[in-house]
Motif scaffolding. Structure first.
Motif, short mmCIF file in Angstrom:
data_model
loop_
_atom_site.label_atom_id
_atom_site.label_comp_id
_atom_site.label_asym_id
_atom_site.label_seq_id
_atom_site.Cartn_x
_atom_site.Cartn_y
_atom_site.Cartn_z
N GLU A 34 39.99 30.82 -5.70
CA GLU A 34 38.86 29.97 -5.61
C GLU A 34 38.94 29.18 -4.23
N ASN A 35 40.23 28.70 -3.79
CA ASN A 35 40.78 28.00 -2.79
C ASN A 35 40.17 28.60 -1.33
N TYR A 36 39.95 29.91 -1.47
CA TYR A 36 39.69 30.62 -0.18
C TYR A 36 38.20 31.27 -0.31
N MET A 37 37.38 30.42 -0.83
CA MET A 37 36.05 31.03 -0.97
C MET A 37 34.96 30.18 -0.21
N GLY A 38 35.68 29.23 0.81
CA GLY A 38 34.90 28.54 1.70
C GLY A 38 34.52 29.61 2.72
N ASP A 39 33.79 29.03 3.82
CA ASP A 39 33.28 30.08 4.90
C ASP A 39 34.31 30.29 5.96
N GLY A 40 35.03 29.35 6.16
CA GLY A 40 35.94 29.31 7.44
C GLY A 40 37.08 28.28 7.35
N GLY A 41 37.32 28.20 8.71
CA GLY A 41 38.18 26.88 8.89
C GLY A 41 39.81 27.62 8.67
N ARG A 42 40.71 26.36 8.37
CA ARG A 42 42.09 26.51 8.38
C ARG A 42 42.40 27.26 7.12
N PRO A 43 41.61 27.23 6.01
CA PRO A 43 42.30 27.98 4.75
C PRO A 43 42.35 29.60 4.95
N ALA A 79 41.94 31.17 8.00
CA ALA A 79 42.81 31.24 9.00
C ALA A 79 44.34 31.39 8.73
N ASP A 113 29.58 34.56 -14.06
CA ASP A 113 28.63 33.95 -13.08
C ASP A 113 28.56 34.86 -11.91
N HIS A 145 29.71 33.76 -8.49
CA HIS A 145 31.43 33.69 -8.55
C HIS A 145 31.81 35.05 -8.23
N ARG A 190 31.49 36.14 -4.76
CA ARG A 190 32.32 35.36 -3.96
C ARG A 190 33.61 36.30 -4.03
N ASN A 204 37.80 23.15 -14.79
CA ASN A 204 38.90 23.02 -14.16
C ASN A 204 40.22 23.03 -15.14
#
Lengths: 248, 286
Positions: B41-50, B52, B79, B82, B85, B113
């Motif tokens: 779940e910490n790597y389901m954003g669209d981009g950026g540092r995580p 990379a 879901d 989810h 993703r 959580n």
């Protein structure tokens, strides 16, 4: 009522009894063993709000922030397993609290922290080569539209939110003075950077975001702020690698 | 080429749960750490540092993707957003392993959580198997299922946990992730010997082992109540339980989890080194 329904109700409301049929190893009622789940949920969501809104936490103090987080997480549990998005309703929640009505800026400061988090996780984009801008004749450039990186953000506030944010995150930053502030968020590397925008720049960028040409956006900004000069915000956008393309 | 388990493509070596503050240290010198695990779940954003950082790490280390938000034990359907993703991440990263928990975390669109428990009955068995089949079909790969830490038991349960996990694996073809700290925590909390659990557990299905620290509390009767916190060093009885397990399972990919009050890299690496020597001991003996 299903097991999950019993669990979630009793987790969020510690006044409710522990659900029936939950036992220890020798079949006695589970009692305070159930509190482990209550505690895990409350502590982890409170921690997520502290991490997501560090300036709000600093402005309110640890104890007040914990109290507000306890109220917020019960009224608004996460609606997604992506904790990076948790707290989207926190600015509005802060604004609607009677006891915080004397701190009118809190909502917008929280919005700024959300916008920074959003920028941090936004998609990557190849920046526009500035040579493409400088190669154009000014009258041709004014007929163009600009395209922005997903990590770029624009905020307008009636409060000095940039100054408040900086005062609480940077040592020796000047004390905030009353007044409206507009700010630009760019992510030239991996860390979002908020910067104060000169007057008129936010009108100009908002018009460009809406798909207007540089000429029309500049007219819109100059109508409101006769001294507007596009060179300052354009430089911030270029340096912040916030532009991705130029189109007719 | 290091030996690999039948139920995972991770090396039979020590790994750690990846924390972004350790990125530089790991890239410079990972010590005995040969693989890394991330929370999906910490790597389901669209981009950026995580993303990379993850791309860099995946060029150097086998990666295990460990989901904490799928709610496989949940009453409701998984879901679809989810799942999409997760598929996107797994298709992009092509990790060495994917695992999730025998637990639920989402109810009625709200995410709590935390890894919440479910009773072990014929009906929950069917539901968990349906969810695992759905995940494995979607991802086109075998997943591993992890045993939870238990703080209480359900009156309606009719299956013991090892038998329940065994039946799930038999019906779905999934592998298992054996968290020996969770076994120790559950055994202490519910009053049985952790070795009994390992003896009853389908050890041949293990694709990965987890270790972590726990906190100590007491229940209403003054009996020990251990809480899985991943916030401290692994205690000696859990290291002993690891050795007991490895003798039966043979060497397996073994991970140290430290998620709260995360220490500096050398402290975590020292824990991984201890896991590596436990693995070495069993390789030598074999």
């Amino acid at each position: 009522m299903s097991r999950e329904e019993q669990f979630t109700r009793a987790i969020l409301d510690a006044r409710l009894p522990v659900p029936e049929g939950l036992l220890d190893g020798v079949a006695r009622p589970a009692g305070r063993r159930f509190s482990v789940y209550r505690n895990n949920v409350a502590v982890s969501l409170t921690e997520a709000l502290h991490q997501g809104f560090p300036v709000i936490a600093k402005l309110l103090g640890q104890q007040n922030m914990d109290g507000l987080a306890a109220m917020y997480l019960r009224a608004h549990p996460p609606s997604s397993p992506l904790m990076m998005h948790y707290g989207a309703g926190f600015p509005e929640f802060l604004e609607n609290l009677e006891q915080l009505s004397h701190l009118g800026y809190l909502g917008d400061v929280a919005r700024l922290e959300l916008a920074l988090r959003c920028s941090y996780h936004a998609g990557d984009a190849t920046p526009l080569d500035p040579a493409r801008l400088s190669a154009m004749a000014p009258q041709d450039l004014m007929r163009c539209r600009l395209h922005f990186a997903p990590a770029m953000g624009l905020m307008r506030s009636d409060w000095p939110i940039f100054s408040i944010w900086r005062y609480n995150t940077e040592p020796n930053a000047p004390k905030p003075q009353a007044g409206a502030e507009d700010l630009l968020i760019t992510r030239p590397d991996f860390d979002p950077i908020p910067q104060l925008l000169p007057k008129g720049s936010a009108v100009w960028i908002a018009a460009l975001q809406a798909g207007e040409t540089l000429g029309d956006a500049t007219d819109a900004a100059t109508n409101e702020f006769p001294d507007f000069d596009l060179s300052a915000p354009l430089a911030l956008l270029i340096e912040g690698l916030a532009l991705t393309d130029l189109s007719q | 080429m290091p030996a690999r388990s039948e139920h995972s493509h991770l090396p039979n070596a020590a790994g750690v749960g990846y924390k972004p503050q350790h990125f530089q240290s790991i890239m410079e010198n990972a010590g005995t750490v040969e693989w890394l695990e991330i929370h999906a779940e910490n790597y389901m954003g669209d981009g950026g540092r995580p993303l990379a950082q993850l791309r860099h790490l995946s060029e150097r280390f086998p990666i295990s993707v460990h989901g904490v938000g799928l709610s496989i034990g949940g009453e409701g359907p998984l879901d679809p957003d989810h799942l999409a993703r997760l598929k996107h991440l797994v298709d992009w990263l092509k990790p060495a392993s994917f695992s999730e928990h025998l637990a639920w975390s989402t109810h009625d669109t709200h995410f709590y959580n935390d890894l919440l428990p479910l009773p072990y009955t014929d009906s929950t068995l069917t539901r968990v198997c349906d969810h695992i089949n759905q995940v494995q079909d979607l991802l086109g790969r075998q997943m591993l299922l992890e045993n939870p830490s238990s703080y209480l038991a359900f009156a309606e349960s009719t299956w013991a946990e090892p038998a329940f996990l065994n039946e799930i694996a038999k019906r779905t073809g999934c592998g298992l992730l054996l968290d020996v700290n969770n076994v120790f925590v559950s055994a202490t909390n519910l009053g049985y010997r952790p070795q009994e659990y390992i003896d009853a557990y389908p050890i041949d299905l293990v694709g990965e082992i987890h270790l972590g620290g726990h906190d100590e509390d007491e229940d209403d009767h003054g009996r020990p109540l251990l809480i899985d916190s991943h916030g401290a060093e692994v205690v000696d009885p859990v290291w002993s339980l690891l050795a007991y397990t490895l003798v039966r399972s043979g060497p397996k990919p073994t991970l140290v989890e430290w998620d709260t009050d995360v220490p500096d890299w050398p402290v975590l690496e020292a824990e991984a080194a201890r896991a590596a020597s436990a693995l070495h001991a069993v390789k030598v003996a074999a």
